[in-house]
Design an enzyme around this catalytic site. Structure first.
Site, PDB file in Angstrom:
ATOM      1  N   GLU A  75      46.330  42.051  34.124  1.00  0.00           N
ATOM      2  CA  GLU A  75      45.013  41.563  33.724  1.00  0.00           C
ATOM      3  C   GLU A  75      44.463  42.449  32.597  1.00  0.00           C
ATOM      4  O   GLU A  75      44.892  43.582  32.424  1.00  0.00           O
ATOM      5  CB  GLU A  75      44.063  41.657  34.915  1.00  0.00           C
ATOM      6  CG  GLU A  75      44.738  41.247  36.195  1.00  0.00           C
ATOM      7  CD  GLU A  75      43.972  40.221  36.968  1.00  0.00           C
ATOM      8  OE1 GLU A  75      42.837  39.945  36.598  1.00  0.00           O
ATOM      9  OE2 GLU A  75      44.537  39.698  37.939  1.00  0.00           O
ATOM     10  N   ASP A  96      43.665  46.653  44.622  1.00  0.00           N
ATOM     11  CA  ASP A  96      44.116  45.310  45.000  1.00  0.00           C
ATOM     12  C   ASP A  96      45.047  45.393  46.226  1.00  0.00           C
ATOM     13  O   ASP A  96      44.936  44.597  47.157  1.00  0.00           O
ATOM     14  CB  ASP A  96      44.843  44.677  43.799  1.00  0.00           C
ATOM     15  CG  ASP A  96      45.399  43.304  44.110  1.00  0.00           C
ATOM     16  OD1 ASP A  96      44.607  42.352  44.170  1.00  0.00           O
ATOM     17  OD2 ASP A  96      46.626  43.188  44.317  1.00  0.00           O
ATOM     18  N   GLY A 149      50.806  39.020  29.324  1.00  0.00           N
ATOM     19  CA  GLY A 149      49.962  38.289  30.264  1.00  0.00           C
ATOM     20  C   GLY A 149      50.301  38.554  31.723  1.00  0.00           C
ATOM     21  O   GLY A 149      49.809  37.891  32.620  1.00  0.00           O
ATOM     22  N   ILE A 158      53.811  33.717  49.499  1.00  0.00           N
ATOM     23  CA  ILE A 158      54.505  34.085  50.753  1.00  0.00           C
ATOM     24  C   ILE A 158      53.589  33.764  51.943  1.00  0.00           C
ATOM     25  O   ILE A 158      52.461  34.240  51.987  1.00  0.00           O
ATOM     26  CB  ILE A 158      54.853  35.595  50.761  1.00  0.00           C
ATOM     27  CG1 ILE A 158      55.573  36.005  49.472  1.00  0.00           C
ATOM     28  CG2 ILE A 158      55.683  35.940  51.987  1.00  0.00           C
ATOM     29  CD1 ILE A 158      55.729  37.513  49.305  1.00  0.00           C
ATOM     30  N   LYS A 208      41.002  37.863  47.686  1.00  0.00           N
ATOM     31  CA  LYS A 208      41.294  39.028  48.549  1.00  0.00           C
ATOM     32  C   LYS A 208      40.167  40.049  48.543  1.00  0.00           C
ATOM     33  O   LYS A 208      39.866  40.658  49.567  1.00  0.00           O
ATOM     34  CB  LYS A 208      42.619  39.676  48.148  1.00  0.00           C
ATOM     35  CG  LYS A 208      42.706  40.136  46.681  1.00  0.00           C
ATOM     36  CD  LYS A 208      43.598  39.239  45.829  1.00  0.00           C
ATOM     37  CE  LYS A 208      43.316  39.440  44.356  1.00  0.00           C
ATOM     38  NZ  LYS A 208      44.459  39.669  43.544  1.00  0.00           N
ATOM     39  N   GLY A 263      50.872  34.066  40.529  1.00  0.00           N
ATOM     40  CA  GLY A 263      51.339  32.971  39.673  1.00  0.00           C
ATOM     41  C   GLY A 263      50.751  31.645  40.097  1.00  0.00           C
ATOM     42  O   GLY A 263      50.365  31.442  41.240  1.00  0.00           O
ATOM     43  N   GLU A 304      45.244  31.972  53.039  1.00  0.00           N
ATOM     44  CA  GLU A 304      46.670  32.316  52.936  1.00  0.00           C
ATOM     45  C   GLU A 304      47.007  32.949  51.577  1.00  0.00           C
ATOM     46  O   GLU A 304      47.795  33.884  51.490  1.00  0.00           O
ATOM     47  CB  GLU A 304      47.502  31.033  53.118  1.00  0.00           C
ATOM     48  CG  GLU A 304      48.995  31.230  53.024  1.00  0.00           C
ATOM     49  CD  GLU A 304      49.526  32.120  54.136  1.00  0.00           C
ATOM     50  OE1 GLU A 304      49.511  31.701  55.285  1.00  0.00           O
ATOM     51  OE2 GLU A 304      49.949  33.256  53.835  1.00  0.00           O
ATOM     52  N   LYS A 333      44.427  43.887  50.224  1.00  0.00           N
ATOM     53  CA  LYS A 333      45.398  43.091  50.988  1.00  0.00           C
ATOM     54  C   LYS A 333      45.763  43.789  52.299  1.00  0.00           C
ATOM     55  O   LYS A 333      45.931  43.140  53.335  1.00  0.00           O
ATOM     56  CB  LYS A 333      46.623  42.831  50.110  1.00  0.00           C
ATOM     57  CG  LYS A 333      46.265  41.896  48.937  1.00  0.00           C
ATOM     58  CD  LYS A 333      47.289  41.903  47.829  1.00  0.00           C
ATOM     59  CE  LYS A 333      46.920  40.947  46.697  1.00  0.00           C
ATOM     60  NZ  LYS A 333      47.719  41.120  45.487  1.00  0.00           N
TER      61      LYS A 333
END
Ligand code: HSE
Length: 435
Positions: free
Chosen positions: A189, A200, A186, A135, A104, A301, A128, A204
Site C-alpha cells: 500500500e 496488520d 502495487g 483462506i 480486520k 487480492g 471470513e 489478524k
C-alpha cells in the site's frame, strides 16, 4: 426461487472482486443455496459508472440508501479502516441488515460492539475475509476445528511483509529498496506502515485468538515488532544457519494464560512456514484432538478476498432461507462464554535468540559483550563478526541458547547503553523445532 439482495459499500479492489465473484458464480451459488443471490446496489463515492457487465446493478453515492432499502438483505462493507466503516455497519445492523465485512482493523478493535449490536437485532456478521484473504480460516475455527482446544496458533498473515522478506532473501536487496519496488508494482500500500510494522498481522492475530480461545483479546494485549530493522546481513546469517526470517503471529496456549506476539522470527528451513513464499499466507493451528493443521493460500487480492466475502454471503443466504440466523456464533463461542484475555507477560517468554550488535572494532569489545550476556544468564551458542564498516564498527552476530526474554531485555539495554555500541541491537527470536 427466493432472492437474496446484496448491497456493497466500496467498489475498490475487494468490492469489485466480490461483485465479479457474485456475477460469475450466480448459478453455482443458487445450486448451493436454493436462492438467487443478486447484487442489487453498489455504494461508492468515486465510481462514476459501473463496468458494463454489471448492467442492472444500481450505483449510489450514499451508503445510507442501502440501509433504507427494504429489499436489501445483506450489506457488505468493503471500504476498510475504522470510520466511517464502523458507523455504516452499526447503521446497517440497526436497520435489520445482515453484514459482511473484510475489515480486520475494525473487527479486531470494535468487534464486541458490532457483535453485541448484531445479536440484539438478530442479524449475522460475517468476517471470513478479514484474516487470510481467500483462506477459509475463520470458518475452520468456528466449525471444522470446533471439537478441539486450540493449543497454538502460528501464522504468516501479511502478504506484503512476506513478499518483502522473500525478495530480500532471494536477491539480497535492502528493505527500503524492496519496499519501493513493491509499492511501484502495487503489492504494498502507499502507506505500508501497518504491513511492515506488524500491526496488520496483530489485527489478524487478535481475531484468531478471540475465536480460538473464547477470550476477548485486545490489540494492546499483543506484543508487536515489525520487519523494518531487518538487513541483508541478518538474512545471510539466517541462511548460513539453516533459517528463514518470517514475520510471524504467534500464540501458545498455556492453559491459564496465552501468548500474544508478532515479531520477525528465524524459522528453521525444515518448518512448513519457512516455505510460505511471496504474497502467500500460511496459518498453522495445533488442536488437542486433530494435531497439526496448516492452511495455505492467497492472503489478499481481488478474487481470493472476493471468494471469502461471498462465502459469508452464502452462509447468511442459507440461514435466511432456513430460518436459522446465528446458528453458528460469530466468534465460535457463545457470547456469554467469552471471558477476559489472560495474556502471558512477554518477560516470561523463553526461546533462543539472534542478536546483531553494532560494536566498535577494538580490543576487549567481544569480552565486554560476552560478559554482559553471561551476567544475565544468557548462554552463547555461536558468534560471527563481520568485516569492519565505514564508521569503524563491526556487526557482531550472536546466536544464544534458550534464554528468558526479561534477561535478554536487561542485557540489551546495558549493551545498547555502551559507548562502544553506537546503534541499537537487532534482536530476532528463533523458533524452536518441535522435539
Ligand atoms: N495488507 C494485507 C497484506 C492485505 O499485505 O496481506 C490483506 O489483509
Amino acid at each position: 426461487m427466493k432472492t437474496i439482495n446484496v448491497g456493497i459499500i466500496g467498489f475498490g479492489t475487494v468490492g469489485s472482486g466480490t461483485a465479479e465473484v457474485l456475477r460469475q458464480q450466480t448459478e453455482n451459488l443458487s445450486n448451493k443455496t436454493g436462492c438467487l443471490i443478486r447484487l442489487k446496489t453498489v455504494a461508492d463515492i468515486v465510481t462514476k459508472e459501473l463496468p458494463p457487465q454489471f448492467a442492472g446493478v444500481e450505483l449510489s453515492r450514499d451508503a445510507a440508501s442501502l440501509f433504507a432499502d427494504p429489499e436489501i438483505d445483506i450489506v457488505v462493507e468493503l471500504i476498510g479502516g475504522i470510520e466511517p466503516a464502523r458507523t455504516f455497519i452499526l447503521k446497517a445492523i440497526a436497520a435489520g441488515k445482515h453484514v459482511v465485512t473484510a475489515n480486520k482493523a475494525l473487527i479486531s478493535q470494535h468487534g464486541m460492539e458490532i457483535f453485541t449490536a448484531a445479536a440484539e437485532r438478530n442479524v449475522e456478521v460475517g468476517f471470513e475475509a478479514s484474516v487470510g484473504g481467500g483462506i477459509p480460516v475463520i470458518k475452520a475455527l468456528k466449525e471444522g476445528l470446533a471439537a478441539n482446544r486450540i493449543d497454538s496458533i502460528m501464522g504468516i498473515v501479511n502478504g506484503t511483509s512476506n513478499y518483502i522478506l522473500n525478495k530480500m532473501t532471494e536477491e539480497g536487496v535492502p528493505f527500503a529498496e524492496v519496499l519501493k519496488e513493491a509499492q511501484a508494482k502495487g503489492y504494498a500500500e502507499a502507506d505500508p506502515t501497518y504491513d511492515v510494522e506488524g500491526i496488520d498481522t496483530a489485527h489478524k492475530l487478535v481475531i484468531l485468538m478471540t475465536m480460538a480461545y473464547g477470550m476477548s483479546v485486545q490489540l494492546a494485549d499483543v506484543s508487536i515488532e515489525g520487519i523494518t530493522a531487518i538487513e541483508p546481513v541478518d538474512i545471510e546469517f539466517a541462511r548460513d544457519f539453516g533459517y528463514r526470517i518470517k514475520l510471524l503471529a504467534i500464540s501458545v496456549n498455556h492453559g491459564d494464560h496465552v501468548e500474544a506476539r508478532v515479531h520477525p522470527t528465524l524459522v528453521p528451513v525444515s518448518h512448513m512456514l519457512a516455505n510460505i513464499g511471496g504474497a502467500y499466507n500460511g496459518i498453522h493451528f495445533q488442536g488437542d484432538m486433530v494435531g497439526n493443521v496448516l492452511f495455505y493460500g492467497l492472503g489478499a487480492g481481488k478474487m481470493p478476498t472476493g471468494s471469502a466475502v461471498v462465502a459469508d454471503i452464502v452462509d447468511i443466504a442459507r440461514n435466511i432461507d432456513r430460518g436459522s440466523i446465528n446458528r453458528v456464533p460469530s466468534l465460535s463461542y457463545l457470547p456469554e462464554k467469552i471471558g477476559p484475555a489472560r495474556i502471558t507477560p512477554m518477560s516470561e517468554l523463553r526461546c533462543p535468540y539472534y542478536f546483531r550488535i553494532t560494536a566498535a572494532d577494538q580490543p576487549g569489545v567481544l569480552s565486554t559483550l560476552a560478559g554482559i550476556l553471561g551476567k544475565n544468564g544468557i548462554s552463547i551458542e555461536s558468534v560471527i563478526q563481520m568485516g569492519r564498516q565505514k564508521q569503524g564498527t563491526v556487526p557482531v552476530m550472536i546466536r544464544t541458547y534458550e534464554a528468558r526474554e526479561s534477561a535478554v531485555q536487561a542485557a540489551l539495554a546495558e549493551i545498547d547503553g555502551l559507548e562502544i555500541c553506537p546503534a541499537k541491537t537487532v534482536k530476532i527470536r528463533i523458533l524452536q523445532e518441535e522435539k
